[in-house]
Design an enzyme around this catalytic site. Structure first.
Site, PDB file in Angstrom:
ATOM      1  N   PHE B   2      39.025  40.496  54.198  1.00 55.48           N
ATOM      2  CA  PHE B   2      38.909  40.667  52.759  1.00 55.48           C
ATOM      3  C   PHE B   2      39.056  39.302  52.081  1.00 55.48           C
ATOM      4  CE2 PHE B   2      40.020  44.799  54.320  1.00 55.48           C
ATOM      5  CZ  PHE B   2      39.350  45.688  53.492  1.00 55.48           C
ATOM      6  N   ALA B   3      38.316  39.105  51.000  1.00 57.13           N
ATOM      7  CA  ALA B   3      38.325  37.790  50.336  1.00 57.13           C
ATOM      8  C   ALA B   3      39.734  37.403  49.904  1.00 57.13           C
ATOM      9  CB  ALA B   3      37.388  37.811  49.133  1.00 57.13           C
ATOM     10  N   ASP B   4      40.526  38.414  49.575  1.00 51.42           N
ATOM     11  CA  ASP B   4      41.912  38.137  49.151  1.00 51.42           C
ATOM     12  C   ASP B   4      42.677  37.340  50.210  1.00 51.42           C
ATOM     13  OD1 ASP B   4      42.231  40.545  46.839  1.00 51.42           O
ATOM     14  OD2 ASP B   4      40.828  40.953  48.470  1.00 51.42           O
ATOM     15  N   PHE B   5      42.355  37.608  51.477  1.00 53.29           N
ATOM     16  CA  PHE B   5      43.116  36.964  52.561  1.00 53.29           C
ATOM     17  C   PHE B   5      42.821  35.467  52.668  1.00 53.29           C
ATOM     18  CE2 PHE B   5      42.817  41.188  55.164  1.00 53.29           C
ATOM     19  CZ  PHE B   5      43.421  41.858  54.121  1.00 53.29           C
ATOM     20  N   HIS B  48      43.025  43.917  48.170  1.00 55.97           N
ATOM     21  CA  HIS B  48      41.788  44.120  48.932  1.00 55.97           C
ATOM     22  C   HIS B  48      40.571  44.290  48.017  1.00 55.97           C
ATOM     23  CE1 HIS B  48      44.831  45.131  51.946  1.00 55.97           C
ATOM     24  NE2 HIS B  48      43.907  45.031  52.878  1.00 55.97           N
TER      25      HIS B  48
END
Lengths: 319, 304
Positions: B2-5, B48
Site C-alpha cells: 500500500f502506498a501508505d507503507f 491503507h
C-alpha cells in the site's frame, strides 16, 4: 561525508546514520545478479546499531544470503552519547545471532586482527556463505566534529590517554619494526612521507580548484534525456487485447525481466500469492523448481528472480 | 504494498534514491521502481487508503506515475523498468479490477506526456488515476446538460505535462483540477499557479479544484464517502465553474485569529533608505480631495 567515487567503489559516505547499511545489501545482490564477484561492505558506528535500518538490513541480507559485510566501528560514543546509555546489550557482535549470521568482535585497534576478520568475511560473502557482522572495538581520540571538545564533557582525559596508548597506527608500526622485523625505520619514514605528500597534494588540488559554475547547479537531477529510448519510439500500437489491470502490469514486468536479467523483484505478496506479479506460470517452460525465491548463488539459468522469502526455503541459521 | 507503507522507508526513497544521481555528480543513479497500491477503496482505513503523489513529486529526483487504465499502467511500468531514475508507480487499487484494451507486444508510455481522455469545448478537467474514470463519467453526465468537458489524464505527476493543460485551456478557457490527494500544497494549487504563470489571459473563470477532504481516511463507509471526490461532486463543480462560481476550499485550517504584529513593527522611514513613495492623485479629482483631507489612504481605484 557526502562523498561518492564510483571508480574507487565508494557508494557514498552517507549523511544519514544507518542509511548506507542497506546499500551494502543491494550492492552485493546487484553484483550477484550480474554474475560478478564484488561484495557490498557497510561501515557504520555503534550509534547506527540502534537504528531500524541496521536490523532490517542484517535480516534481509541474511535471509537472501547477500554477499555483504557489515563493519561496525564501535568507538563507544554516538557523537557524545555513550553506547551503554542507549542499549542494554552493548555486545554488538552478538546481535548478528538474532539474524542467523556470524558475528565477530575484534580488537579494532589491531590492524592485523581487523584485516584477518575482514578477509574471512569477504571470502564467506564471495563464496555464497552469506553476510557477516564485524564489530571492531576501537575509540575516537579526537572530537566527533570540528570544535567538539575532546574531553571535559562526555569523556575524561584519563580515558582518552589510555586509548592513545593503543593508537592502531603506532601499535602496527611498533609490531612491524620490533615484533616482525619486516620494516626498517627508513621504510616507515618513507611510507609516512608518501602519505603526507598525497594529503598535501590533495589539499593543494582542492585549494587551487575553481569554484563550480552556478550554471551547472541544475544538472544531474534526473537522467538527460529523462525518458529511456524505447519510450520515445512512438510507433502506433499494433493489435490490442482486453486485459485486466493486474494482468497487464504483470505482463509488462515479466517482459522487462525477460529482457533484462538484472531486474530484481522484491516485495510482499509477490510470487505465487501475488496476482499482480510474474509467477512461474508467466514464464511458461520455467518449472517451479528453477524459480529461486531466495537465490543462494548467481543463477543465470533462472529467468525469474523473485526475492520473497518463503518459510520452506528459509535457510537454516548458521551459528 | 500500500502506498501508505512507503513512508516506512521514506528516507531511502527521498534522501537516498532521489538524491543519488545529484550527490554523485551523475556518476551513480538508483534505477528502482517502487510499486504501490494507492487511493481509497471500500473503507480500507487511514493506513491503507492514501494518495501521496504530491509528497513525492515535491522532491527533486523522483518520477511519479499515477496511471488510470491497464494500457498506461503496463506502458508506464515498462518505461519505468527501462529508466535509470527512481520511479514511484502509484497504482490506484480502485482500478485493479478494471479491464481495458492493452496493446500487444512492446508498449512503452513516456513520462511527462498526458493523454487527452475526452475532447470538449466548455471546460477542461485535469485528473489522474482513479479520478480519470470519474471525470469521464461526470463529463458524460454534463454532456446531457450541453456542457462538453475536455478530460486530461496526467499519467505522470512528475514530470508534469503543463503544455497539454495549457493547450486545452486555450480551447476551453475554464479549468477544474480533480485530484484524489489532499489540497494543501497539492496538485490543484500547483496547476492553478502554472496557469497564472503561463496562460492567465486565457481564463474566463478562476481555476477550480476538487480534492479529498483534509482528514485521514475514515473507516465507516458513510464517512469515507463524505470525504472523497465522487462523480456528483465533479458534476456540480463543473456546472458551478461554467456559471463562474468556484468553490473555496477549507483545507487551510484557518484559526480566525489575527496576525501577530507585535514583533514586526511597521517599517520606519530609515535615513539610509529611500522613503516609500506613493503616487499622488491628480489635482481636482475626488481621490485628491480624499487624500488632502487625509480621511483615508489614497487608493488607485477610489471607492464610489
Amino acid at each position: 561525508m557526502h562523498l561518492y567515487d564510483r571508480v574507487a567503489g565508494l557508494f557514498g559516505t552517507n549523511g544519514i546514520v544507518g542509511a548506507g547499511i542497506g546499500h551494502a545489501v543491494g550492492i552485493g545482490l546487484a553484483q550477484r545478479i550480474q554474475g560478478l564477484d564484488g561484495i557490498g561492505v557497510a561501515f557504520f558506528g555503534d550509534g547506527a546499531t540502534n537504528h531500524g535500518a541496521f536490523h532490517e538490513s542484517l535480516n534481509l541480507a541474511a535471509v537472501l544470503r547477500a554477499p555483504a559485510v557489515f563493519v561496525c566501528e564501535n568507538n563507544l560514543y554516538a557523537t557524545a552519547t555513550p553506547l551503554s546509555q542507549v542499549t542494554l546489550n552493548p555486545d554488538i557482535a552478538s546481535k548478528a545471532k538474532s539474524y542467523g549470521m556470524p558475528g565477530l568482535a575484534v580488537d579494532g585497534n589491531d590492524v592485523l586482527a581487523v584485516w584477518q576478520a575482514m578477509g574471512e568475511a569477504a571470502e564467506r560473502a564471495r563464496s555464497g556463505g552469506g553476510p557477516t557482522l564485524i564489530e571492531a572495538r576501537t575509540y575516537r581520540t579526537v572530537g566527533h566534529h570540528e570544535g567538539d571538545p575532546v574531553t571535559g564533557t562526555y569523556r575524561t582525559q584519563a580515558e582518552v590517554d589510555e586509548w592513545l596508548q593503543r593508537d592502531p597506527i603506532d601499535l602496527f608500526r611498533r609490531r612491524l619494526l620490533s615484533e616482525f622485523g619486516t620494516a626498517t625505520p627508513e621504510d616507515i619514514a618513507a611510507i609516512e612521507a608518501r602519505v603526507e605528500a598525497v594529503v598535501a597534494d590533495a589539499l593543494a588540488f582542492a585549494r587551487a580548484a575553481p569554484e563550480p559554475d552556478p550554471a551547472t547547479a541544475r544538472r544531474h537531477v534526473l537522467a538527460d534525456p529523462l525518458n529511456p529510448p524505447p519510450a520515445l519510439d512512438r510507433r502506433s500500437p499494433g493489435s490490442m487485447r482486453v486485459q485486466g489491470w493486474l494482468e497487464a502490469v504483470r505482463d509488462g514486468i515479466a517482459e522487462e525481466m525477460r529482457a533484462n536479467s538484472a531486474i530484481l523483484y522484491f516485495g510482499e505478496g509477490i510470487g505465487e500469492r501475488g496476482a499482480a506479479s510474474p509467477t512461474p506460470r508467466v514464464f511458461g517452460p520455467s518449472s517451479e523448481a528453477s524459480v529461486l525465491l531466495i537465490p543462494r548463488s548467481p543463477s543465470k539459468a533462472s529467468p525469474l528472480r523473485l526475492l520473497a522469502p518463503r518459510p520452506r526455503e528459509r535457510a537454516a541459521c548458521p551459528t | 504494498m500500500f502506498a501508505d507503507f512507503a513512508f516506512e522507508t521514506a528516507g531511502q526513497i527521498v534522501l537516498q534514491a532521489a538524491k543519488l544521481r545529484y550527490m554523485s555528480n551523475g556518476a551513480l543513479s538508483a534505477p528502482v521502481v517502487v510499486r504501490a497500491g494507492a487511493g481509497a477503496l471500500r473503507s480500507a482505513g487511514p493506513h491503507h487508503s492514501g494518495s501521496y503523489h504530491p509528497v513525492f513529486a515535491h522532491m527533486p529526483g523522483l518520477i511519479v506515475c499515477v496511471p488510470s487504465n491497464p494500457a498506461d499502467a503496463k506502458g508506464l511500468m515498462k518505461t519505468a523498468l527501462r529508466a535509470s531514475d527512481p520511479v514511484l508507480m502509484l497504482e490506484p487499487k480502485g482500478l485493479f479490477a478494471s479491464r481495458g484494451e492493452v496493446p500487444e507486444g512492446e508498449h512503452y508510455v513516456p513520462f511527462g506526456v498526458a493523454r487527452l481522455a475526452r475532447a470538449g469545448r466548455d471546460l477542461t478537467i485535469v485528473a489522474a488515476g482513479q479520478m480519470v474514470p470519474r471525470a469521464l463519467e461526470a463529463a458524460e453526465s454534463l454532456s446531457s446538460e450541453n456542457i462538453e468537458a475536455e478530460v486530461i489524464d496526467l499519467r505522470t505527476i512528475l514530470p508534469l505535462d503543463v503544455a497539454t493543460i495549457m493547450d486545452s485551456l486555450r480551447r476551453t478557457h475554464r479549468l477544474l483540477v480533480v485530484d484524489e490527494a489532499w489540497a494543501m500544497c497539492g496538485l490543484g494549487g500547483e496547476i492553478a499557479q502554472a496557469v497564472n504563470e503561463l496562460a492567465w489571459d486565457e481564463l474566463d473563470a478562476p481555476v477550480a479544484r476538487l480534492h479529498t477532504a483534509p482528514v485521514s481516511h475514515p473507516f465507516a463507509p458513510v464517512l469515507e464517502r463524505s470525504v472523497l471526490v465522487d462523480v456528483p461532486r465533479i458534476v456540480r463543480a463543473a456546472r458551478d465553474l461554467i456559471a463562474g462560481l468556484v468553490p473555496v476550499p477549507d483545507h487551510w485550517m484557518t484559526t480566525g485569529l489575527s496576525a501577530d504584529t507585535t514583533l514586526a513593527p511597521l517599517p520606519s522611514l530609515s535615513r539610509t533608505r529611500r522613503p516609500l513613495r506613493r503616487p499622488r492623485p491628480a489635482k481636482g479629482s475626488r481621490s485628491h480631495a480624499l487624500w488632502r483631507s487625509n480621511r483615508l489612504a489614497w487608493h488607485p481605484r477610489p471607492l464610489a
